[in-house]
Design a protein around this motif. Structure first.
Motif, short mmCIF file in Angstrom:
data_model
loop_
_atom_site.label_atom_id
_atom_site.label_comp_id
_atom_site.label_asym_id
_atom_site.label_seq_id
_atom_site.Cartn_x
_atom_site.Cartn_y
_atom_site.Cartn_z
N MET A 190 1.74 0.80 -2.31
CA MET A 190 2.29 -0.36 -3.39
C MET A 190 1.14 0.05 -4.53
N GLY A 191 2.55 -0.91 -5.72
CA GLY A 191 2.59 -0.62 -6.73
C GLY A 191 2.57 -1.18 -7.80
N VAL A 192 1.25 -1.48 -8.41
CA VAL A 192 0.77 -2.98 -9.21
C VAL A 192 2.25 -3.69 -9.70
N GLN A 193 1.74 -5.09 -9.61
CA GLN A 193 3.06 -5.73 -10.57
C GLN A 193 2.16 -6.99 -10.80
N PRO A 194 2.40 -7.70 -12.58
CA PRO A 194 2.03 -8.70 -12.53
C PRO A 194 1.31 -10.33 -11.61
N ALA A 195 2.76 -10.16 -11.13
CA ALA A 195 3.53 -11.64 -10.04
C ALA A 195 2.13 -10.76 -8.74
N ILE B 244 -0.56 -0.64 7.34
CA ILE B 244 0.05 0.99 7.18
C ILE B 244 1.66 0.70 7.19
N PRO B 245 2.48 1.39 5.89
CA PRO B 245 3.72 1.12 6.51
C PRO B 245 4.64 2.15 7.67
N GLN B 246 5.06 1.33 8.47
CA GLN B 246 5.73 2.18 9.44
C GLN B 246 7.02 2.85 9.15
N ASP B 247 8.12 2.78 7.90
CA ASP B 247 9.23 3.11 8.08
C ASP B 247 10.14 3.79 6.22
N THR B 248 8.45 4.15 6.08
CA THR B 248 8.30 5.22 4.87
C THR B 248 8.12 5.89 4.74
N PRO B 249 9.24 7.44 5.13
CA PRO B 249 8.30 8.96 5.52
C PRO B 249 7.71 9.03 4.15
N LEU B 250 6.70 9.54 4.87
CA LEU B 250 5.00 10.67 3.74
C LEU B 250 4.08 9.68 3.70
N PHE B 251 4.48 8.67 3.75
CA PHE B 251 3.97 7.67 3.69
C PHE B 251 3.22 6.85 4.64
N GLY B 252 4.01 6.72 5.87
CA GLY B 252 3.99 5.98 7.29
C GLY B 252 4.93 5.63 7.90
N THR B 253 5.61 6.53 9.25
CA THR B 253 6.28 6.17 9.72
C THR B 253 5.44 6.59 11.17
N SER C 123 4.59 5.40 -11.01
CA SER C 123 4.38 4.68 -10.10
C SER C 123 3.57 4.47 -9.07
N PRO C 124 2.40 4.49 -9.07
CA PRO C 124 1.31 4.99 -8.58
C PRO C 124 0.77 3.93 -7.65
N CYS C 125 0.64 4.17 -6.58
CA CYS C 125 -0.07 3.43 -4.92
C CYS C 125 -1.28 3.06 -6.05
N HIS C 126 -1.68 1.47 -5.18
CA HIS C 126 -2.44 1.16 -5.17
C HIS C 126 -2.92 0.25 -3.81
N ILE C 127 -4.61 0.40 -3.55
CA ILE C 127 -5.13 -1.23 -2.00
C ILE C 127 -5.02 -1.99 -2.33
N GLY C 128 -4.78 -2.66 -1.78
CA GLY C 128 -4.74 -4.39 -1.74
C GLY C 128 -5.77 -5.04 -0.74
N ALA C 129 -6.51 -6.33 -1.61
CA ALA C 129 -7.30 -6.95 -0.55
C ALA C 129 -7.45 -7.66 -1.50
N SER D 160 7.37 -3.49 3.98
CA SER D 160 7.47 -3.61 2.31
C SER D 160 7.01 -5.58 2.12
N ALA D 161 7.68 -6.53 3.13
CA ALA D 161 8.01 -7.30 2.86
C ALA D 161 6.82 -8.22 2.98
N ASN D 162 5.87 -7.59 4.27
CA ASN D 162 5.43 -8.79 4.88
C ASN D 162 3.87 -8.14 4.37
N ARG D 163 3.96 -6.95 3.89
CA ARG D 163 2.10 -6.42 3.69
C ARG D 163 1.44 -7.38 2.35
N ILE D 164 1.78 -8.50 1.93
CA ILE D 164 1.06 -9.44 0.88
C ILE D 164 0.90 -10.10 2.28
#
Length: 289
Positions: free
Chosen positions: A127-132, A66-75, A241-247, A108-112
Motif C-alpha cells: 500500500m502506497g501513501v496518499q493524503p486521502a 495481506i494481498p491475495q492477488d499481487t504477484p511477488l507481494f502476496g498470492t 512509490s514505496p509501500c507502507h504498513i497501515g494501522a 486493494s479495495a477492501n484492505r482499508i
C-alpha cells in the motif's frame, strides 16, 4: 392521582430510563461497517494510541491483512497457503512480537475498510501513501520497494532517458509508467513501442522485439527470475512509490513498534535479503516520509 397510579408512573419512567441508557451504550459500542469505503476518506474513530498493541500482546495474536492477488507481494498457492514478500513480512512481525499471526487475505479495495472496521490490526499489502488515506489510517515508514523503471540486459548501458535514444523501448499503453516515460522521452525522439497489456509487453522484451522495457519492479522481478540468462537489471528509476504498513489512525504505539521493527530489520540486512528473494535486488533508498 391515587398512590397506586403514582407508583405505576414512576415504574414506567424508571424502566424507560434504563432502556434509553442501554440503547445509547449499544450505539456507542457499535463497530463501523466493513463495507464503508474508508479508502475514499471517510472518518473513523481513533484510539488512545495504545489500545491495539496492548490487546495484541494480551491476546497473543495479531491479525494482518495481506494481498491475495499481487504477484511477488502476496498470492495464493496451489495448496491454499499464501506466499510473497508481504506474507514474509507479516510472519516476521508476529515472530518479532512473539504472538501468533492470523493472515487475512484482502483485495486493494477492501484492505482499508478491513482495518477501519477492526477486522485486522495491520495492513501489510503493498500500500502506497496518499493524503486521502492519511485522513483515515496511519502509515509506517516505507518497508518495501515499488517503483517504475527502465529495465534491460546488462549489455546495454543506460542511466538516463537520453541514453535510451538509440534503442526501442517497450511499454504498456495507458499505464502510469508509460505516460511518465512518454512525457520524458518523446521529445527526444525515443522509439516507444506500446502494447495493450503487461504480458504482451513482457513477451516483446523477452523475444527481442524491443531492447528495453518500462515497467514496475514487481513485473521486472518476475522477468529476472524466469530469464536469468538475459542478465536483466534496472537501468534507472522513473518514479518511486514505496509501500507502507497501515494501522488505525491514532494507534501511535503500534506504529512506533512497526517503525522500530522496520529500522532494525533494515540495519541487520533482513529486509535486503527478502527484497533480493522476491524482487531480485536489495532495497533502494526510500524518500523520507
Amino acid at each position: 392521582m391515587n398512590r397506586s397510579s403514582k407508583k405505576h408512573s414512576l415504574f414506567v419512567m424508571a424502566l424507560f430510563s434504563v432502556i434509553l441508557v442501554l440503547a445509547l451504550a449499544a450505539c456507542g459500542n457499535a463497530a463501523p461497517a466493513a463495507e464503508v469505503n474508508t479508502d475514499a476518506g471517510a472518518q473513523v474513530a481513533t484510539s488512545d494510541g495504545t489500545q491495539s498493541l496492548d490487546r495484541i500482546k494480551s491476546e497473543g495474536k495479531i491479525r494482518i491483512a495481506i494481498p491475495q492477488d499481487t504477484p511477488l507481494f502476496g498470492t495464493q498457492t496451489a495448496d491454499g497457503s499464501y506466499e510473497g514478500y508481504d506474507v514474509d513480512i507479516a510472519n516476521l512481525i508476529g515472530e518479532e512480537m512473539g504472538v501468533e499471526v492470523e493472515l487475512v487475505p484482502v483485495s486493494s479495495a477492501n484492505r482499508i475498510p478491513y482495518l477501519s472496521s477492526g477486522r485486522v490490526d495491520l495492513v501489510v499489502a503493498n500500500m502506497g501513501v496518499q493524503p486521502a488515506r492519511a485522513e483515515v489510517i496511519a502509515f509506517s515508514n516505507a518497508y518495501a520497494p515499488f517503483f517504475w523503471a527502465v529495465f534491460g540486459p546488462a549489455s546495454i548501458e543506460a542511466s538516463t532517458v537520453e541514453d535510451t535514444v538509440p534503442y526501442k523501448v517497450g511499454a504498456t499503453l495507458g499505464t502510469m509508467e508509460e505516460l511518465a516515460f512518454t512525457a520524458a522521452a518523446e521529445e527526444l525522439g525515443v522509439e516507444i513501442v506500446r502494447y495493450p497489456d503487461q504480458a504482451t509487453t513482457a513477451q516483446a522484451f523477452i523475444s527481442g522485439q524491443v531492447d528495453l522495457i518500462v515497467t514496475g519492479n514487481s513485473i521486472a522481478a518476475g522477468l529476472m527470475r524466469d530469464n536469468p540468462e538475459m542478465g536483466i537489471e534496472s537501468k534507472f528509476v522513473i518514479q518511486q512509490s514505496p509501500c507502507h504498513i497501515g494501522a488505525l489512525r491514532g494507534e501511535t504505539a503500534i506504529i512506533d513498534w512497526v517503525n522500530a521493527f522496520i529500522y532494525t530489520k533494515k540495519l541487520n540486512g533482513t529486509l535486503d535479503e527478502l527484497s533480493i528473494k522476491w524482487f531480485g535486488e536489495p532495497l533502494p533508498e526510500f524518500p523520507e516520509f
